[in-house]
Design a protein around this motif. Structure first.
Motif, mmCIF file in Angstrom:
data_model
loop_
_atom_site.group_PDB
_atom_site.id
_atom_site.type_symbol
_atom_site.label_atom_id
_atom_site.label_comp_id
_atom_site.label_asym_id
_atom_site.label_seq_id
_atom_site.Cartn_x
_atom_site.Cartn_y
_atom_site.Cartn_z
ATOM 1 N N ASP A 1 -5.711 -3.278 0.767
ATOM 2 C CA ASP A 1 -5.629 -3.213 1.716
ATOM 3 C C ASP A 1 -6.427 -1.920 2.322
ATOM 4 O O ASP A 1 -5.253 -1.087 2.025
ATOM 5 C CB ASP A 1 -4.534 -3.250 3.199
ATOM 6 C CG ASP A 1 -4.860 -3.299 4.884
ATOM 7 O OD1 ASP A 1 -6.289 -2.591 4.754
ATOM 8 O OD2 ASP A 1 -5.121 -3.764 4.924
ATOM 9 N N ARG A 2 -6.967 -0.866 1.959
ATOM 10 C CA ARG A 2 -7.883 -0.287 2.379
ATOM 11 C C ARG A 2 -7.288 1.144 2.770
ATOM 12 O O ARG A 2 -7.261 2.756 2.964
ATOM 13 C CB ARG A 2 -8.541 0.630 1.109
ATOM 14 C CG ARG A 2 -9.844 0.042 2.117
ATOM 15 C CD ARG A 2 -11.446 0.506 1.925
ATOM 16 N NE ARG A 2 -11.261 1.895 1.488
ATOM 17 C CZ ARG A 2 -12.198 2.220 0.479
ATOM 18 N NH1 ARG A 2 -13.045 2.255 0.531
ATOM 19 N NH2 ARG A 2 -12.696 4.187 0.675
ATOM 20 N N SER A 3 -6.979 0.320 4.239
ATOM 21 C CA SER A 3 -6.482 0.965 5.709
ATOM 22 C C SER A 3 -5.616 1.237 5.264
ATOM 23 O O SER A 3 -5.166 1.739 6.807
ATOM 24 C CB SER A 3 -7.106 -0.205 6.719
ATOM 25 O OG SER A 3 -6.237 -1.066 7.103
ATOM 26 N N LEU B 1 -2.638 3.713 4.846
ATOM 27 C CA LEU B 1 -2.514 5.057 5.036
ATOM 28 C C LEU B 1 -0.873 6.172 5.111
ATOM 29 O O LEU B 1 -1.119 6.887 4.488
ATOM 30 C CB LEU B 1 -3.948 5.690 5.085
ATOM 31 C CG LEU B 1 -4.837 5.231 5.541
ATOM 32 C CD1 LEU B 1 -6.142 6.179 5.858
ATOM 33 C CD2 LEU B 1 -5.535 4.926 3.374
ATOM 34 N N ASP C 1 3.090 3.241 9.990
ATOM 35 C CA ASP C 1 2.425 2.874 10.276
ATOM 36 C C ASP C 1 2.978 0.954 9.803
ATOM 37 O O ASP C 1 2.493 0.690 9.633
ATOM 38 C CB ASP C 1 1.041 2.639 10.179
ATOM 39 C CG ASP C 1 0.372 3.842 10.929
ATOM 40 O OD1 ASP C 1 1.433 4.264 11.965
ATOM 41 O OD2 ASP C 1 -1.094 4.734 10.824
ATOM 42 N N ARG D 1 4.147 -2.410 11.577
ATOM 43 C CA ARG D 1 2.882 -3.941 10.678
ATOM 44 C C ARG D 1 4.248 -4.303 10.485
ATOM 45 O O ARG D 1 4.480 -5.885 10.933
ATOM 46 C CB ARG D 1 1.851 -2.984 9.668
ATOM 47 C CG ARG D 1 1.339 -4.901 9.658
ATOM 48 C CD ARG D 1 0.515 -4.962 8.276
ATOM 49 N NE ARG D 1 -0.745 -3.525 8.061
ATOM 50 C CZ ARG D 1 -1.584 -3.391 7.485
ATOM 51 N NH1 ARG D 1 -1.625 -4.312 6.139
ATOM 52 N NH2 ARG D 1 -2.344 -3.218 7.887
ATOM 53 N N ARG E 1 -4.787 4.774 -3.763
ATOM 54 C CA ARG E 1 -6.040 5.145 -2.934
ATOM 55 C C ARG E 1 -6.607 6.495 -4.138
ATOM 56 O O ARG E 1 -7.706 6.683 -3.765
ATOM 57 C CB ARG E 1 -5.478 6.198 -1.501
ATOM 58 C CG ARG E 1 -4.953 5.238 -0.386
ATOM 59 C CD ARG E 1 -5.938 4.390 0.166
ATOM 60 N NE ARG E 1 -5.893 2.885 -0.996
ATOM 61 C CZ ARG E 1 -5.449 1.919 -0.693
ATOM 62 N NH1 ARG E 1 -3.978 2.033 -0.298
ATOM 63 N NH2 ARG E 1 -5.244 1.339 -1.638
ATOM 64 N N ASP F 1 -11.951 8.710 4.340
ATOM 65 C CA ASP F 1 -11.894 7.289 4.405
ATOM 66 C C ASP F 1 -10.253 6.901 3.333
ATOM 67 O O ASP F 1 -9.399 5.559 3.916
ATOM 68 C CB ASP F 1 -13.002 6.961 3.111
ATOM 69 C CG ASP F 1 -14.111 6.374 3.540
ATOM 70 O OD1 ASP F 1 -14.135 6.319 5.492
ATOM 71 O OD2 ASP F 1 -15.429 5.790 3.280
ATOM 72 N N GLY G 1 -7.743 8.583 3.683
ATOM 73 C CA GLY G 1 -6.582 9.325 4.063
ATOM 74 C C GLY G 1 -6.141 10.494 3.417
ATOM 75 O O GLY G 1 -5.115 10.995 4.404
#
Length: 269
Positions: A174-176, A178, A182, A186, A214, A235, A237
């Motif tokens: 999951d490249r989101s 970062l 956060d 989650r 990343r 993208d 981060g």
């Protein structure tokens, strides 16, 4: 659980050159070992001149057996590598390796994995007595010996280690993801617990894992072709393009532009 080993070359600098110089392949372990082991990797070489291979390490422990023609087989445990790893191969030889899944070595080691981070130790100091040669024979025979070694070692199932493995896999795909805070929110855990979990079971911090995965994505993109590095930095981060370039250069040893040029040059890619 996968039924085939990973086919990507993430972390291997100039994978095309590696495959031209040596025979490199991956194999899955016996099904009972797959919760702990990402794959086995086998390398054979017969070189007329020394070959340097550079690898940006994954957040994973490896057990490595290497045998140079005419010499004894050497077995080592390699903790998570913090810096660029370089190995020089020469002459004729073989290596058989076990790449554990992040968190997967803890059920064998049964100690905080951070104690091994950045270190290479003789397998005899860490694991069970080693019998036989793990670099000899066919691929099937080599893999069976690795299966036998790990089965004899007797991993103790650890739900916390399994949790760590699942969390790292989530970061990988999951490249989101970062930011550590956060990610902790989650999963409804504190950042402090996440830090302890990763250090004890993976060997490095969650921030290190996020940044490493990343960065490996940036290395892969450099190999594809012309890259808008400011967009890639955003993208993945990074604060800005300069931050990405600094981290890329610090880990890979060359700037993104220089690495891309090296792949595009004669013999590259």
């Amino acid at each position: 659980m996968r039924h085939e080993p990973r086919q990507d070359s993430r972390g291997i600098l100039d994978p095309g050159r590696l495959r031209r110089q040596v025979r490199f392949r991956r194999r899955l372990p016996a099904p009972a070992l797959r919760p702990y082991v990402e794959h086995y990797w086998l390398v054979d070489w017969a070189l007329t001149e020394p070959f340097d291979q550079h690898v940006v390490p994954h957040p994973a422990v490896n057990v490595v057996f290497q045998a140079q023609a005419g010499g004894p087989e050497i077995g080592q445990v390699a903790g998570v590598g913090i810096e660029l790893f370089t190995v020089t191969l020469h002459g004729t030889g073989r290596a058989s390796g076990i790449q554990f899944r992040p968190g997967g070595f803890r059920p064998f080691w049964r100690r905080p994995v951070r104690e091994l981070t950045g270190l290479r130790r003789p397998l005899a100091q860490v694991g069970p007595p080693v019998e036989g040669e793990h670099c000899a024979g066919t691929d099937d025979e080599r893999c069976r010996r690795l299966d036998d070694l790990l089965t004899a070692w007797g991993p103790v199932p650890d739900p916390v280690a399994a949790e760590a493995t699942a969390l790292v896999e989530e970061i990988r795909v999951d490249r989101s993801i970062l930011r550590v805070d956060d990610f902790a929110r989650r999963h409804a855990v504190s950042t402090r617990r996440l830090q302890r979990l990763f250090l004890d079971h993976v060997g490095v911090s969650p921030k290190w894992v996020i940044r490493r995965y990343r960065l490996q994505e940036a290395i892969e993109q450099a190999a594809v072709g012309p890259v808008d590095w400011s967009r890639v930095a955003a993208d993945l981060g990074y604060a800005d393009q300069a931050h990405l370039v600094r981290e890329f250069t610090a880990v890979a040893g060359v700037s993104p532009a220089a690495y891309a040029r090296s792949l595009a040059g004669p013999g590259g890619g």
